[in-house]
Design a protein around this motif. Sequence first.
Motif, short mmCIF file in Angstrom:
data_model
loop_
_atom_site.label_atom_id
_atom_site.label_comp_id
_atom_site.label_asym_id
_atom_site.label_seq_id
_atom_site.Cartn_x
_atom_site.Cartn_y
_atom_site.Cartn_z
N ASN A 72 42.50 30.84 35.36
CA ASN A 72 42.31 30.82 36.81
C ASN A 72 43.60 31.11 37.57
O ASN A 72 43.57 31.55 38.72
CB ASN A 72 41.75 29.46 37.23
N THR A 75 44.52 34.42 39.70
CA THR A 75 44.00 34.76 41.03
C THR A 75 45.05 35.37 41.96
O THR A 75 44.84 36.43 42.54
CB THR A 75 43.36 33.52 41.70
N THR A 134 45.26 39.19 43.54
CA THR A 134 45.36 39.33 44.99
C THR A 134 46.48 40.30 45.35
O THR A 134 46.32 41.17 46.22
CB THR A 134 45.63 37.97 45.65
N THR A 156 38.25 35.55 39.01
CA THR A 156 39.53 35.56 39.72
C THR A 156 39.69 36.85 40.53
O THR A 156 40.29 36.84 41.61
CB THR A 156 40.71 35.41 38.76
N TYR A 173 37.74 36.26 43.63
CA TYR A 173 38.52 35.41 44.52
C TYR A 173 39.54 36.26 45.29
O TYR A 173 39.74 36.08 46.49
CB TYR A 173 39.26 34.33 43.73
#
Length: 301
Positions: free
Chosen positions: A110, A113, A117, A170, A173
């Motif tokens: 996780n 992420t 991004t 992820t 996200y």
Amino acid sequence: MKTLAPSKKPVITNKVQAVLLLLLLSLIWGSSFILIKKSLLAFTPLEVGTGRVFFGFTGIILIGMKELRQIPLKTWKHIVVAGLIGNLFPALLFAVAVTGLESSVTGILNAMTPLFTFVLGVLFFQYKFQWKQLYGLMIALAGTLLISFINANGNIGSFNEYALLVILATVLYAINGHYIKKYLSEMPSVRVSVGIMSTIGIPMFFVLLFSGFFSKVGTHPEGVSSLVYLMILGCVGTGFAVLIFNYLIKIAPVVFVSTVTFLIPIVALAWGYLDNEAFSVWHMGCMLMILSGVYLVNRFS
């Protein structure tokens, strides 16, 4: 985990309070993976994923119900999209992933992420890129690939396809972070959160109703305990955590709040160890590789 927005306050106004809230947020989000695992004792991945969203809705709607009236009609389409890609789909992916991965490994993955991004920001949103950041990206990806080969005994084995589900979550996200920044950044974050949980939370009640979810509570040996775990996962991990996060980014700089990324895997690993999951030097090494890569990318941003 949420994507951080620029903070207007460069200095921590209350250091002790900020540190305590950061640790609490890390504990809540880092515990979500073991709570998924425990919820799966009685419920299917579909029920866990949809139940997480529904209880997240019940946990936040009582606090922010009045915010719904402030959302413009034209904005609801963006809220629906954000709810799907940033909440419902990841919740389902994580629930399925934990059926084939240790909860601790899921928590470590996780941490990718913020890296995704950044990558999406460079590719599509004119983020500045330095070649030094490429080293961090390669280190983190190498750690992600390696941890995908760790088996239930903590040793290197065959590739575990369930890791791809976490990676996809992820990525979603990361997409959601950019989407919210582009279309919903002018709206207060609490209002956005309440709107999102309302649009996806209410329909999920009917999914649970027709899936046999509620009957399992009384008939399955683990039904009651799994329900409690799932309610904590939804109400606390989504509703309460959103309030903490929103307050934290108001009293502390973004760099400080972003350290939650590094604390979540540690909490997940600790819960996995307490639950007798495998813990080996491979887990530690992969986690350090991923976190080091994320750190290097952020450092040169």
